[in-house]
Design a protein around this motif. Structure first.
Motif, PDB file in Angstrom:
ATOM      1  N   THR A 124       0.835  -1.201   0.000  1.00 54.74           N
ATOM      2  CA  THR A 124       0.000   0.000   0.000  1.00 54.74           C
ATOM      3  C   THR A 124       0.870   1.252   0.000  1.00 54.74           C
ATOM      4  OG1 THR A 124      -0.157  -0.220   2.393  1.00 54.74           O
ATOM      5  CG2 THR A 124      -2.050  -0.962   1.108  1.00 54.74           C
ATOM      6  N   GLN A 125       2.017   1.200   0.687  1.00 58.18           N
ATOM      7  CA  GLN A 125       2.902   2.366   0.685  1.00 58.18           C
ATOM      8  C   GLN A 125       3.558   2.559  -0.687  1.00 58.18           C
ATOM      9  OE1 GLN A 125       2.548   4.201   3.410  1.00 58.18           O
ATOM     10  NE2 GLN A 125       1.266   2.458   4.038  1.00 58.18           N
ATOM     11  N   LYS A 132       1.503   4.315  -3.372  1.00 56.29           N
ATOM     12  CA  LYS A 132       1.333   5.769  -3.365  1.00 56.29           C
ATOM     13  C   LYS A 132       2.234   6.384  -4.432  1.00 56.29           C
ATOM     14  CE  LYS A 132       0.091   6.113   1.486  1.00 56.29           C
ATOM     15  NZ  LYS A 132       0.586   6.382   2.843  1.00 56.29           N
ATOM     16  N   ASN A 148       1.904  12.314   4.655  1.00 51.07           N
ATOM     17  CA  ASN A 148       1.577  11.006   4.100  1.00 51.07           C
ATOM     18  C   ASN A 148       2.773  10.373   3.387  1.00 51.07           C
ATOM     19  OD1 ASN A 148      -0.261   9.039   3.654  1.00 51.07           O
ATOM     20  ND2 ASN A 148      -1.804  10.463   2.852  1.00 51.07           N
ATOM     21  N   ASP A 149       3.431  11.221   2.572  1.00 43.51           N
ATOM     22  CA  ASP A 149       4.594  10.737   1.840  1.00 43.51           C
ATOM     23  C   ASP A 149       5.720  10.356   2.780  1.00 43.51           C
ATOM     24  OD1 ASP A 149       3.237  11.142  -0.409  1.00 43.51           O
ATOM     25  OD2 ASP A 149       4.639  12.564  -1.332  1.00 43.51           O
ATOM     26  N   ALA A 193       5.036   7.057   4.239  1.00 41.80           N
ATOM     27  CA  ALA A 193       5.247   6.011   3.235  1.00 41.80           C
ATOM     28  C   ALA A 193       6.735   5.726   3.056  1.00 41.80           C
ATOM     29  CB  ALA A 193       4.628   6.427   1.904  1.00 41.80           C
ATOM     30  N   TYR A 194       7.518   6.797   2.939  1.00 41.74           N
ATOM     31  CA  TYR A 194       8.964   6.605   2.777  1.00 41.74           C
ATOM     32  C   TYR A 194       9.558   5.899   3.987  1.00 41.74           C
ATOM     33  CZ  TYR A 194       9.594   9.235  -1.522  1.00 41.74           C
ATOM     34  OH  TYR A 194       9.577   9.628  -2.826  1.00 41.74           O
ATOM     35  N   ILE A 251       8.075   3.849   6.135  1.00 38.69           N
ATOM     36  CA  ILE A 251       7.694   2.430   6.187  1.00 38.69           C
ATOM     37  C   ILE A 251       8.463   1.634   5.135  1.00 38.69           C
ATOM     38  CG2 ILE A 251       5.803   0.800   5.826  1.00 38.69           C
ATOM     39  CD1 ILE A 251       3.936   2.810   7.095  1.00 38.69           C
TER      40      ILE A 251
END
Lengths: 293, 282
Positions: free
Chosen positions: A94-95, A98, B8-9, B12-13, B15
């Protein structure tokens, strides 16, 4: 979808099939039928004579506490590996789905453990968590935690689960990412316009749409845990300590090779075959349904 | 993305970086261990920086073998792995492209039966029928041979299914056109179908090469001589020595060598590999 234009030759196609059919009969059908036949025989210790004993091998199998133990081990091991590797892979997928600039770099870094042999993965993790020389066993020692997968069955199980999960994340990641990327963006946008936040969108829109992929992966993962993890278990624990990591496949190997009990080992193979065929049947029914979409 | 929030980004980065760390750390440690001498590795306080014994360790692993045991040098095992992995990939492609061609482009009696006979092999991996298969190979005097390492592992239908699926998508007009040109089954196969199948063939090659390279149980069982082992089975034997002190720095050098070829194949052929994988599994 059959072809309507074909060649009319009758002999040639048979010749083309010959190589595959020979190999299939010699190395698949013959041994598979021998496995079934052998499960009804009892051989003496030297393998010189054998006698038909009917279902005796099965009977003695199902009174063995070790056999039930190996079933339980398989159940615990496969559910842990499947659940952990699926959920971790889903999180990463899911990441990566993005819109990140570096997404393709991350993807490359995530997928290569697919190519690492399970036995090698096992050796790597064993090295990290080796009770006396493992780099990650050191902090555990400092915390006075008596970590020893060589002696403690639970620790050994944790170790093989970690190695098996590590090896499987990349595979699940690939399929989840493909699944995520096939979900139309408009559906997600519609959810966003209706005011659903990222978490809500994930659980009410994305996750249900991913369920076919998840189910497919679940079946594939269970088959993986059954067979491919043999290398991990053999390299890390050898089924030990005291049989705590002996799965059903490992027991087939151990009883046949170390114990010399071919009849019992064959009976176990047949039980495994039935389980695998049942799993595969489920998978095919699912695939049939998916084709209709 | 629907809404674009910098936070959010960042999450994400973070994780994904953690993910890459988890995926890479075991290999990094192995790499480090393969550059230290035995005492440093076994001492239990191995530093996380490379040491100065890399050349020595890799040289010993590849050409000399361990000192405490009479293990084969890994160079030879690498060669065995190469031969059997390539043999499995090429053999499987060969038998399955021919049978898929027969099933898709010809009408003959028992066509469906032949297809099902092949198809059923998907259900039982070699692990399940391991001892009977071992016995067959022994009876054919194929223990400790490359044929014994290769042939039983190509007896499954994955390749046939993949080619069958691909041939179904090849437009019928192509066959009509070649027939008008007077091409027979051989010409059509060689001049038209084979060039179109290059991508499918390469994808299957990548997947089967990795599958063959990573085999463990089968080579373990049918090789009795150390000289016929593959590198993946050889690595475990380095750790099971009679005395306690396994030569971990050599084992880790071997692990790195055992990983390099298949990982390189996946990284360089990523696109093909992913396509082939997703298509075979369907």
């Amino acid at each position: 979808m059959e072809k309507s234009v074909v060649f009319n030759n009758k002999l040639l196609p048979c010749l083309l099939l010959v190589p595959q059919l020979i190999i299939t009969f010699v190395f698949f059908y013959w041994p598979a039928s021998q496995a079934v036949w052998q499960s009804f025989l009892r051989e003496d210790a030297f393998g010189l004579t054998s006698e038909f004993v009917g279902l005796e091998n099965y009977q003695s199998l199902f009174v063995q506490p070790e056999y039930y133990a190996s079933m339980l081990t398989t159940l615990i091991f496969s559910s842990l590996v499947a659940v952990l590797s699926l959920s971790i892979a889903l999180l990463f997928a899911t990441q990566a789905d993005k819109n990140l600039k570096a997404a393709s770099v991350y993807k490359t870094f995530m997928i290569w453990p697919y190519a690492v042999a399970p036995a090698v993965a096992g050796v790597l993790w064993f090295f990290m968590f080796h009770p006396s020389l493992g780099t990650l066993a050191r902090p555990l020692r400092w915390m006075n935690f008596d970590w020893n997968p060589l002696l403690n069955g639970n620790h050994a199980m944790i170790l093989v689960v970690m190695a098996a999960v590590w090896k499987q994340i990349s595979y699940n990641f690939l399929f989840f990412l493909a699944g995520l990327q096939s979900i139309p963006k408009s559906v997600i946008e519609a959810g966003a316009i209706d005011g659903a936040g990222p978490m809500r969108r994930f659980w009410t829109i994305i996750f249900p749409l991913l369920s076919p992929t998840t189910f497919f992966l679940l079946v594939v993962n269970i088959v993986y845990v059954f067979f491919d993890t043999f290398g991990i278990i053999d390299a890390v624990t050898g089924g030990g300590p005291a049989g705590t990591t002996t799965t059903m496949v490992y027991k087939v190997y151990a009883d046949g090779r170390l114990g010399g009990d071919l009849g019992g080992s064959a009976a176990q193979s047949v039980v495994l075959m039935v389980i695998v065929i049942a799993l595969t049947a489920i998978q095919f029914r699912y695939v049939e349904r998916k084709v209709q979409y | 993305m629907v809404e674009h929030r910098p936070l959010n980004d960042i999450i994400a980065y973070a994780i994904l970086t953690l993910g890459v760390f988890i995926v890479a750390f075991p290999v990094y440690l192995a790499l480090i261990a393969s550059t230290h001498d035995a005492a440093t590795v076994v001492g239990g306080n191995m530093p996380l920086r490379p040491g100065g014994h890399a050349l020595e360790n890799y040289y010993r692993a590849v050409f000399v073998g361990g000192s405490r045991t009479s293990r084969e040098p890994v160079g030879h095992l690498l060669l065995n792995s190469f031969i059997s992995a390539t043999g499995i990939a090429v053999g499987k492609i060969f038998i399955s492209i021919l049978s898929a061609y027969a099933v898709v482009y010809f009408r003959f009696p028992l066509r469906k039966t032949a297809f099902w006979i092949i198809f059923i092999t998907l259900m039982l991996p070699v692990e399940v029928r391991i001892y009977p298969t071992y016995k067959v190979v022994a009876d054919l005097h194929m223990l400790d041979t490359y044929a014994g390492l290769i042939l039983p592992l190509i007896a499954s239908a994955t390749g046939t299914l993949l080619f069958r699926q691909f041939f179904m998508t090849v437009p019928e007009e192509l066959l009509e056109a070649s027939r008008i040109d007077g091409a027979g089954p051989f010409r059509f196969f060689w001049d038209t179908l084979l060039p179109l199948s290059v991508t499918t063939i390469s994808a299957l090659f990548v997947i089967q090469f990795i599958y063959g390279w990573n085999q463990y149980l089968w080579p373990l069982l049918i090789t009795t001589q150390d000289s016929m082992q593959t590198i993946v089975t050889g690595i475990k034997k380095m750790l099971t020595t009679t005395d306690e002190l396994a030569e971990w720095q050599l084992a880790m050098a071997t692990a790195i060598l055992a990983m390099l070829p298949p990982v390189a194949v996946v990284v360089f052929m990523q696109r093909l590999f992913v396509r082939g994988l997703v298509e075979t599994e369907k």
